[in-house]
Scaffold this motif. Structure first.
Motif, PDB file in Angstrom:
ATOM      1  N   VAL A 148       0.843  -1.189   0.000  1.00  0.00           N
ATOM      2  CA  VAL A 148       0.000   0.000   0.000  1.00  0.00           C
ATOM      3  C   VAL A 148       0.878   1.238   0.000  1.00  0.00           C
ATOM      4  CG1 VAL A 148      -1.663   1.323   1.342  1.00  0.00           C
ATOM      5  CG2 VAL A 148      -1.893  -1.162   1.183  1.00  0.00           C
ATOM      6  N   GLN A 149       0.556   2.180  -0.844  1.00  0.00           N
ATOM      7  CA  GLN A 149       1.223   3.476  -0.844  1.00  0.00           C
ATOM      8  C   GLN A 149       0.185   4.564  -0.652  1.00  0.00           C
ATOM      9  OE1 GLN A 149       3.431   3.376  -4.577  1.00  0.00           O
ATOM     10  NE2 GLN A 149       5.274   2.857  -3.439  1.00  0.00           N
ATOM     11  N   LEU A 150       0.529   5.537   0.176  1.00  0.00           N
ATOM     12  CA  LEU A 150      -0.383   6.622   0.514  1.00  0.00           C
ATOM     13  C   LEU A 150       0.224   7.948   0.092  1.00  0.00           C
ATOM     14  CD1 LEU A 150      -1.288   5.452   4.145  1.00  0.00           C
ATOM     15  CD2 LEU A 150      -2.534   4.981   2.035  1.00  0.00           C
ATOM     16  N   ALA A 181      -4.804   6.300  -1.992  1.00  0.00           N
ATOM     17  CA  ALA A 181      -4.115   5.044  -1.750  1.00  0.00           C
ATOM     18  C   ALA A 181      -3.967   4.254  -3.031  1.00  0.00           C
ATOM     19  CB  ALA A 181      -4.869   4.223  -0.723  1.00  0.00           C
ATOM     20  N   THR A 182      -2.815   3.662  -3.197  1.00  0.00           N
ATOM     21  CA  THR A 182      -2.636   2.666  -4.240  1.00  0.00           C
ATOM     22  C   THR A 182      -2.434   1.323  -3.550  1.00  0.00           C
ATOM     23  OG1 THR A 182      -0.260   3.080  -4.298  1.00  0.00           O
ATOM     24  CG2 THR A 182      -1.615   4.290  -5.860  1.00  0.00           C
ATOM     25  N   GLY A 183      -3.020   0.298  -4.122  1.00  0.00           N
ATOM     26  CA  GLY A 183      -3.097  -0.949  -3.377  1.00  0.00           C
ATOM     27  C   GLY A 183      -4.359  -0.894  -2.553  1.00  0.00           C
ATOM     28  N   SER A 184      -4.954  -1.997  -2.301  1.00  0.00           N
ATOM     29  CA  SER A 184      -6.255  -1.985  -1.658  1.00  0.00           C
ATOM     30  C   SER A 184      -6.173  -1.663  -0.177  1.00  0.00           C
ATOM     31  CB  SER A 184      -6.939  -3.342  -1.826  1.00  0.00           C
ATOM     32  OG  SER A 184      -8.176  -3.351  -1.143  1.00  0.00           O
ATOM     33  N   THR A 185      -6.885  -0.635   0.218  1.00  0.00           N
ATOM     34  CA  THR A 185      -6.977  -0.278   1.637  1.00  0.00           C
ATOM     35  C   THR A 185      -8.379  -0.522   2.177  1.00  0.00           C
ATOM     36  OG1 THR A 185      -7.497   2.005   1.075  1.00  0.00           O
ATOM     37  CG2 THR A 185      -5.180   1.478   1.466  1.00  0.00           C
ATOM     38  N   VAL A 186      -9.160  -1.264   1.424  1.00  0.00           N
ATOM     39  CA  VAL A 186     -10.552  -1.455   1.816  1.00  0.00           C
ATOM     40  C   VAL A 186     -10.658  -2.037   3.211  1.00  0.00           C
ATOM     41  CG1 VAL A 186     -12.670  -2.717   1.314  1.00  0.00           C
ATOM     42  CG2 VAL A 186     -11.382  -1.655  -0.540  1.00  0.00           C
ATOM     43  N   ARG A 187      -9.732  -2.933   3.552  1.00  0.00           N
ATOM     44  CA  ARG A 187      -9.801  -3.580   4.866  1.00  0.00           C
ATOM     45  C   ARG A 187      -8.865  -2.949   5.886  1.00  0.00           C
ATOM     46  NH1 ARG A 187     -14.125  -7.148   5.681  1.00  0.00           N
ATOM     47  NH2 ARG A 187     -14.702  -7.958   3.648  1.00  0.00           N
TER      48      ARG A 187
END
Length: 123
Positions: free
Chosen positions: A2-4, A24-30
C-alpha cells in the motif's frame, strides 16, 4: 503493498477551512485509516481515524467539532475536512493505514504512511 499520498496542504488564514485528501494505491478497503499531524519540533500526534467499515470516526479530544474525517472505499481516498483553522493547527499532516478494525492513537500501530502535506495557518 500500500502506498499513501496526501494532498491539499497550503497556507491559509485563521478561520479558514481546508480539505486534505489521501489517495491510496493498493487496496486499503480492509484497513483502518487515520490522520496524524506533526508540528515543528513536536511529536507526531493522532488527529482522528476511521475503520475500514466506516465505524467511527474517532477524533482527538482537542479537535472534536472542527475536523471531520471521511473515506470513500471505492475511490481509495481518505479525506480530512478542517474548519475554523487556528495557528496552532500548523503542522505536517500525515495519513496512515493499519490492519485491525479500530483506529489507534499510537503511531507504532500503523504500518503504512504517506509523505505528509504541510498546512500553515497564520493570523
Amino acid at each position: 503493498q500500500v502506498q499513501l499520498a496526501e494532498s491539499g496542504g497550503g497556507s491559509v488564514q485563521a478561520g479558514d477551512s481546508l480539505t486534505l485528501s489521501c489517495a491510496a494505491t493498493g487496496s486499503t478497503v480492509r484497513y483502518t485509516m487515520a490522520w496524524f499531524r506533526q508540528a515543528p519540533g513536536k511529536e507526531r500526534i493522532f488527529v482522528g481515524g476511521i475503520s475500514w467499515d466506516g465505524n467511527g470516526p474517532n477524533y482527538a479530544d482537542s479537535l472534536s467539532g472542527r475536523f471531520e474525517i471521511s473515506r470513500d472505499n471505492n475511490k481509495e481516498t481518505l479525506v480530512l475536512q478542517m474548519n475554523n483553522l487556528k495557528p496552532e493547527d500548523t503542522a505536517v499532516y500525515y495519513c496512515a493505514g493499519r490492519t485491525g478494525r479500530t483506529p489507534s492513537p499510537q503511531t507504532y500501530d500503523y504500518r503504512y504512511w504517506g509523505q505528509g502535506t504541510l498546512v500553515t495557518v497564520s493570523n
